[in-house]
Design a protein around this motif. Structure first.
Motif, PDB file in Angstrom:
ATOM      1  N   CYS A   1      -3.750   5.969   1.207  1.00  0.00           N
ATOM      2  CA  CYS A   1      -4.252   7.340   1.086  1.00  0.00           C
ATOM      3  C   CYS A   1      -3.306   8.350   1.719  1.00  0.00           C
ATOM      4  CB  CYS A   1      -5.629   7.436   1.725  1.00  0.00           C
ATOM      5  SG  CYS A   1      -6.894   6.433   0.904  1.00  0.00           S
ATOM      6  N   LEU A   2      -2.707   7.988   2.850  1.00  0.00           N
ATOM      7  CA  LEU A   2      -1.776   8.901   3.511  1.00  0.00           C
ATOM      8  C   LEU A   2      -0.526   9.126   2.674  1.00  0.00           C
ATOM      9  CD1 LEU A   2      -2.018   7.636   7.208  1.00  0.00           C
ATOM     10  CD2 LEU A   2      -2.804   9.836   6.336  1.00  0.00           C
ATOM     11  N   SER A   3       0.034   8.042   2.141  1.00  0.00           N
ATOM     12  CA  SER A   3       1.251   8.188   1.334  1.00  0.00           C
ATOM     13  C   SER A   3       0.953   8.907   0.025  1.00  0.00           C
ATOM     14  CB  SER A   3       1.877   6.815   1.061  1.00  0.00           C
ATOM     15  OG  SER A   3       0.959   5.957   0.394  1.00  0.00           O
ATOM     16  N   ALA A   4      -0.228   8.659  -0.560  1.00  0.00           N
ATOM     17  CA  ALA A   4      -0.607   9.370  -1.792  1.00  0.00           C
ATOM     18  C   ALA A   4      -0.726  10.864  -1.535  1.00  0.00           C
ATOM     19  CB  ALA A   4      -1.919   8.808  -2.331  1.00  0.00           C
TER      20      ALA A   4
ATOM     21  N   GLU B   1      -2.118  16.627  -7.361  1.00  0.00           N
ATOM     22  CA  GLU B   1      -3.143  17.231  -6.505  1.00  0.00           C
ATOM     23  C   GLU B   1      -4.417  16.403  -6.439  1.00  0.00           C
ATOM     24  OE1 GLU B   1      -1.464  18.797  -8.788  1.00  0.00           O
ATOM     25  OE2 GLU B   1      -0.252  20.249  -7.644  1.00  0.00           O
ATOM     26  N   LYS B   2      -4.704  15.642  -7.485  1.00  0.00           N
ATOM     27  CA  LYS B   2      -5.923  14.834  -7.490  1.00  0.00           C
ATOM     28  C   LYS B   2      -5.885  13.748  -6.424  1.00  0.00           C
ATOM     29  CE  LYS B   2      -6.993  15.553 -12.387  1.00  0.00           C
ATOM     30  NZ  LYS B   2      -7.214  14.896 -13.703  1.00  0.00           N
ATOM     31  N   ALA B   3      -4.683  13.349  -6.024  1.00  0.00           N
ATOM     32  CA  ALA B   3      -4.555  12.306  -5.003  1.00  0.00           C
ATOM     33  C   ALA B   3      -5.042  12.788  -3.643  1.00  0.00           C
ATOM     34  CB  ALA B   3      -3.101  11.841  -4.895  1.00  0.00           C
ATOM     35  N   SER B   4      -5.122  14.101  -3.467  1.00  0.00           N
ATOM     36  CA  SER B   4      -5.577  14.643  -2.183  1.00  0.00           C
ATOM     37  C   SER B   4      -7.064  14.409  -1.955  1.00  0.00           C
ATOM     38  CB  SER B   4      -5.272  16.136  -2.103  1.00  0.00           C
ATOM     39  OG  SER B   4      -5.957  16.844  -3.127  1.00  0.00           O
ATOM     40  N   TYR B   5      -7.779  13.990  -3.001  1.00  0.00           N
ATOM     41  CA  TYR B   5      -9.211  13.729  -2.849  1.00  0.00           C
ATOM     42  C   TYR B   5      -9.484  12.559  -1.902  1.00  0.00           C
ATOM     43  CZ  TYR B   5      -9.806  16.777  -6.916  1.00  0.00           C
ATOM     44  OH  TYR B   5      -9.790  17.855  -7.780  1.00  0.00           O
ATOM     45  N   VAL B   6      -8.530  11.652  -1.784  1.00  0.00           N
ATOM     46  CA  VAL B   6      -8.717  10.477  -0.913  1.00  0.00           C
ATOM     47  C   VAL B   6      -8.026  10.678   0.434  1.00  0.00           C
ATOM     48  CG1 VAL B   6      -8.960   8.899  -2.857  1.00  0.00           C
ATOM     49  CG2 VAL B   6      -6.692   9.303  -1.894  1.00  0.00           C
ATOM     50  N   ALA B   7      -7.543  11.879   0.691  1.00  0.00           N
ATOM     51  CA  ALA B   7      -6.809  12.136   1.935  1.00  0.00           C
ATOM     52  C   ALA B   7      -7.686  11.918   3.163  1.00  0.00           C
ATOM     53  CB  ALA B   7      -6.254  13.559   1.934  1.00  0.00           C
ATOM     54  N   PHE B   8      -8.990  12.156   3.028  1.00  0.00           N
ATOM     55  CA  PHE B   8      -9.874  12.024   4.193  1.00  0.00           C
ATOM     56  C   PHE B   8      -9.920  10.588   4.702  1.00  0.00           C
ATOM     57  CE2 PHE B   8     -12.648  10.706   0.791  1.00  0.00           C
ATOM     58  CZ  PHE B   8     -13.523   9.808   1.367  1.00  0.00           C
ATOM     59  N   ILE B   9      -9.691   9.612   3.823  1.00  0.00           N
ATOM     60  CA  ILE B   9      -9.687   8.210   4.247  1.00  0.00           C
ATOM     61  C   ILE B   9      -8.488   7.939   5.158  1.00  0.00           C
ATOM     62  CG2 ILE B   9      -9.568   5.808   3.472  1.00  0.00           C
ATOM     63  CD1 ILE B   9     -10.918   6.666   0.892  1.00  0.00           C
ATOM     64  N   GLY B  10      -7.343   8.470   4.784  1.00  0.00           N
ATOM     65  CA  GLY B  10      -6.160   8.325   5.628  1.00  0.00           C
ATOM     66  C   GLY B  10      -6.324   9.029   6.960  1.00  0.00           C
ATOM     67  N   THR B  11      -6.932  10.227   6.929  1.00  0.00           N
ATOM     68  CA  THR B  11      -7.188  10.953   8.176  1.00  0.00           C
ATOM     69  C   THR B  11      -8.149  10.190   9.073  1.00  0.00           C
ATOM     70  OG1 THR B  11      -6.860  13.051   6.995  1.00  0.00           O
ATOM     71  CG2 THR B  11      -7.974  13.144   9.127  1.00  0.00           C
TER      72      THR B  11
ATOM     73  N   ALA C   1       0.824  -1.209   0.000  1.00  0.00           N
ATOM     74  CA  ALA C   1       0.000   0.000   0.000  1.00  0.00           C
ATOM     75  C   ALA C   1       0.857   1.258   0.000  1.00  0.00           C
ATOM     76  CB  ALA C   1      -0.930  -0.007   1.212  1.00  0.00           C
ATOM     77  N   LEU C   2       1.962   1.228   0.741  1.00  0.00           N
ATOM     78  CA  LEU C   2       2.860   2.386   0.797  1.00  0.00           C
ATOM     79  C   LEU C   2       3.457   2.672  -0.574  1.00  0.00           C
ATOM     80  CD1 LEU C   2       4.413   4.500   2.463  1.00  0.00           C
ATOM     81  CD2 LEU C   2       6.140   2.747   2.906  1.00  0.00           C
ATOM     82  N   VAL C   3       3.933   1.635  -1.245  1.00  0.00           N
ATOM     83  CA  VAL C   3       4.536   1.809  -2.574  1.00  0.00           C
ATOM     84  C   VAL C   3       3.498   2.301  -3.577  1.00  0.00           C
ATOM     85  CG1 VAL C   3       5.650   0.622  -4.497  1.00  0.00           C
ATOM     86  CG2 VAL C   3       6.317   0.077  -2.146  1.00  0.00           C
ATOM     87  N   LEU C   4       2.319   1.689  -3.576  1.00  0.00           N
ATOM     88  CA  LEU C   4       1.262   2.110  -4.496  1.00  0.00           C
ATOM     89  C   LEU C   4       0.818   3.547  -4.216  1.00  0.00           C
ATOM     90  CD1 LEU C   4      -0.974  -1.106  -4.640  1.00  0.00           C
ATOM     91  CD2 LEU C   4       0.685  -0.304  -6.336  1.00  0.00           C
ATOM     92  N   GLY C   5       0.791   3.917  -2.938  1.00  0.00           N
ATOM     93  CA  GLY C   5       0.429   5.282  -2.586  1.00  0.00           C
ATOM     94  C   GLY C   5       1.439   6.294  -3.087  1.00  0.00           C
ATOM     95  N   VAL C   6       2.722   5.950  -2.988  1.00  0.00           N
ATOM     96  CA  VAL C   6       3.775   6.829  -3.505  1.00  0.00           C
ATOM     97  C   VAL C   6       3.617   7.026  -5.000  1.00  0.00           C
ATOM     98  CG1 VAL C   6       6.249   7.025  -3.902  1.00  0.00           C
ATOM     99  CG2 VAL C   6       5.421   6.251  -1.675  1.00  0.00           C
ATOM    100  N   VAL C   7       3.398   5.926  -5.717  1.00  0.00           N
ATOM    101  CA  VAL C   7       3.227   5.997  -7.174  1.00  0.00           C
ATOM    102  C   VAL C   7       1.996   6.831  -7.535  1.00  0.00           C
ATOM    103  CG1 VAL C   7       2.796   4.641  -9.257  1.00  0.00           C
ATOM    104  CG2 VAL C   7       4.391   3.795  -7.536  1.00  0.00           C
ATOM    105  N   ALA C   8       0.894   6.593  -6.821  1.00  0.00           N
ATOM    106  CA  ALA C   8      -0.330   7.339  -7.100  1.00  0.00           C
ATOM    107  C   ALA C   8      -0.154   8.826  -6.824  1.00  0.00           C
ATOM    108  CB  ALA C   8      -1.478   6.782  -6.254  1.00  0.00           C
ATOM    109  N   GLY C   9       0.549   9.156  -5.740  1.00  0.00           N
ATOM    110  CA  GLY C   9       0.774  10.554  -5.415  1.00  0.00           C
ATOM    111  C   GLY C   9       1.615  11.267  -6.451  1.00  0.00           C
ATOM    112  N   LEU C  10       2.645  10.587  -6.952  1.00  0.00           N
ATOM    113  CA  LEU C  10       3.532  11.197  -7.946  1.00  0.00           C
ATOM    114  C   LEU C  10       2.855  11.323  -9.306  1.00  0.00           C
ATOM    115  CD1 LEU C  10       6.899   9.411  -7.062  1.00  0.00           C
ATOM    116  CD2 LEU C  10       6.271  11.773  -6.580  1.00  0.00           C
ATOM    117  N   ILE C  11       1.954  10.397  -9.612  1.00  0.00           N
ATOM    118  CA  ILE C  11       1.295  10.421 -10.920  1.00  0.00           C
ATOM    119  C   ILE C  11       0.113  11.400 -10.939  1.00  0.00           C
ATOM    120  CG2 ILE C  11      -0.065   9.056 -12.559  1.00  0.00           C
ATOM    121  CD1 ILE C  11       1.645   6.656 -11.860  1.00  0.00           C
ATOM    122  N   PHE C  12      -0.756  11.274  -9.951  1.00  0.00           N
ATOM    123  CA  PHE C  12      -1.988  12.070  -9.962  1.00  0.00           C
ATOM    124  C   PHE C  12      -1.833  13.427  -9.288  1.00  0.00           C
ATOM    125  CE2 PHE C  12      -3.397   7.626 -10.220  1.00  0.00           C
ATOM    126  CZ  PHE C  12      -4.164   7.681 -11.367  1.00  0.00           C
TER     127      PHE C  12
END
Length: 243
Positions: free
Chosen positions: A200-203, A33-43, A20-31
């Motif tokens: 979600c947190l790593s993204a 600002e759009k990755a911040s839409y799922v930030a509430f799940i990590g919170t 999950a950490l690796v996938l989150g890093v990849v998603a954050g780098l690719i998407f």
């Protein structure tokens, strides 16, 4: 296929968290600002953990001490616990310093534009005095872990001393043990969704940085994980064997 074989093929929680950490890093780098839409799940995941961690610490320490019937044995266990805490904390601090020094973690990494450079002096006597809570409910509310531990130890010792002569105190010990079991189960349930929270947190974390900051952050993560691995697989195992 048997049920036992099916269970063996399931990924463990640490493996799921790493993926999950690796996938989150990849998603954050690719998407980005759009990755911040799922930030509430990590919170939400972090809030669930914080909701359970302090009651779990409280009940687990009280239950552990209350289950020691011999007060002399309790003193011996308490001394060993303090020695263990001192050794493990000291070694962890040394490993952390070595990991940062050797890996050069943090060089070139800026996650915040403003830095608070104010320095506060620490009074050791006042720090020790503040270990004792003047309001245990406030300590639980604020998450002051040291104060929670001090209260739990004191409360557990009182149960150990009084339960032989009081059925009411024995009932309190049973209630605390039941609460401890329930809190452990709550944490187990929350950890089943931990990979989603970590993703979600790593993204969110990596959505705000560019590739220039990725290498220093990766170096920092590698240093932290190496130090944690040495602490867990070498230091703790050596202490366990010694005790």
């Amino acid at each position: 296929m048997s049920e036992a074989k099916a269970k063996k093929k399931k990924l463990s929680i640490p493996v799921k968290l790493a993926i999950a950490l690796v996938l989150g890093v990849v998603a954050g780098l690719i998407f980005k600002e759009k990755a911040s839409y799922v930030a509430f799940i990590g919170t939400l995941f972090i809030r669930l953990l914080k909701m359970c961690v302090y009651p779990l610490v409280l009940f687990s320490i009280i239950a552990g001490i209350a289950n020691v019937a011999d007060i002399v044995k309790l003193k011996k266990i308490g001394g060993q616990f303090l020695l263990y805490t001192f050794l493990s904390s000291a070694i962890a601090g040394v490993l952390g310093c070595l990991a940062v020094t050797i890996s050069g973690a943090g060089k070139g990494l800026v996650l915040q534009e403003t830095v608070d450079e104010s320095v506060q002096q620490v009074n050791m006597v006042e720090s020790v005095v503040e270990w004792v809570p003047d309001n245990v409910f406030a300590a639980l509310s604020n998450g002051t872990l040291v104060q929670i531990i001090v209260f739990a130890i004191f409360f557990g010792i009182m149960i150990t001393q009084m339960r032989k002569n009081s059925n009411a105190v024995d009932l309190v010990a049973m209630v605390v043990e039941g609460c401890n079991i329930i809190m452990q189960r709550m944490v187990e349930v929350i950890m089943t969704v931990a990979p989603y929270g970590v993703f979600c947190l790593s993204a969110r974390t990596f959505s705000g940085i560019g590739f220039d900051a990725f290498l220093p952050l990766l170096k920092y993560m590698a240093g932290v994980m190496t130090a944690l691995a040495i602490q867990g697989l070498v230091v703790y195992m050596a202490i366990l064997k010694g005790f």
